[in-house]
Design a protein around this motif. Sequence first.
Motif, short mmCIF file in Angstrom:
data_model
loop_
_atom_site.label_atom_id
_atom_site.label_comp_id
_atom_site.label_asym_id
_atom_site.label_seq_id
_atom_site.Cartn_x
_atom_site.Cartn_y
_atom_site.Cartn_z
N GLY A 2 -18.89 -11.82 2.31
CA GLY A 2 -18.79 -12.16 0.91
C GLY A 2 -17.68 -11.47 0.15
O GLY A 2 -17.57 -11.64 -1.07
N LYS A 3 -16.87 -10.70 0.84
CA LYS A 3 -15.78 -9.99 0.19
C LYS A 3 -14.44 -10.35 0.80
O LYS A 3 -14.36 -10.83 1.93
CB LYS A 3 -15.99 -8.47 0.31
N GLU A 4 -13.40 -10.10 0.05
CA GLU A 4 -12.06 -10.32 0.57
C GLU A 4 -11.67 -9.18 1.51
O GLU A 4 -12.19 -8.07 1.41
CB GLU A 4 -11.07 -10.42 -0.59
N ARG A 5 -10.73 -9.48 2.37
CA ARG A 5 -10.21 -8.45 3.26
C ARG A 5 -9.61 -7.31 2.44
O ARG A 5 -8.89 -7.54 1.46
CB ARG A 5 -9.15 -9.03 4.19
N GLU A 6 -9.88 -6.11 2.86
CA GLU A 6 -9.38 -4.93 2.15
C GLU A 6 -8.49 -4.11 3.07
O GLU A 6 -8.85 -3.85 4.22
CB GLU A 6 -10.54 -4.06 1.67
N GLY A 7 -7.36 -3.73 2.55
CA GLY A 7 -6.48 -2.83 3.29
C GLY A 7 -7.00 -1.41 3.14
O GLY A 7 -6.84 -0.81 2.09
N VAL A 8 -7.62 -0.88 4.16
CA VAL A 8 -8.23 0.45 4.09
C VAL A 8 -7.16 1.52 4.02
O VAL A 8 -7.24 2.45 3.22
CB VAL A 8 -9.13 0.68 5.31
N GLY A 9 -6.16 1.39 4.86
CA GLY A 9 -5.10 2.38 4.88
C GLY A 9 -4.04 2.03 5.90
O GLY A 9 -4.21 1.10 6.69
N CYS A 10 -2.97 2.77 5.88
CA CYS A 10 -1.89 2.54 6.84
C CYS A 10 -1.15 3.85 7.10
O CYS A 10 -1.26 4.81 6.33
CB CYS A 10 -0.91 1.48 6.33
#
Length: 125
Positions: A41-49
Amino acid sequence: VQLQAFGGGLVQPGGSLRLSCVASGRTLDDLVIGWFRLAPGKEREGVGCISNRGGFWSYADSVKGRFTISRDNANNKAYLQMNSLRPEDTAIYYCASRASTYDYCSRDGQSYGYWGHGTQVTVSS
């Protein structure tokens, strides 16, 4: 390059997990590594890089201070250390990469060309 994320599982709130991203087909030396997550139910999230040389990091505000990304270019691996896990961290976690000549990275998933299969992380008591 082929990527595969490992290390997911079920953990209690407040616990820790370390995810590994293993690359094959080429070395990681000139590749930026990003970690992303997708929850229902959520959009993809960029956790980190982390940048190709490991000199630059970027983290989402939601994980800053709790998650740490590192890399071991000699062994073609990258890691996502997750501490103080919360139920809202429950998601499928993916690692991704893209070539870069700069010691910089972005959490914009659209800029990543290589994606691995994800690993499920569930935080629940």
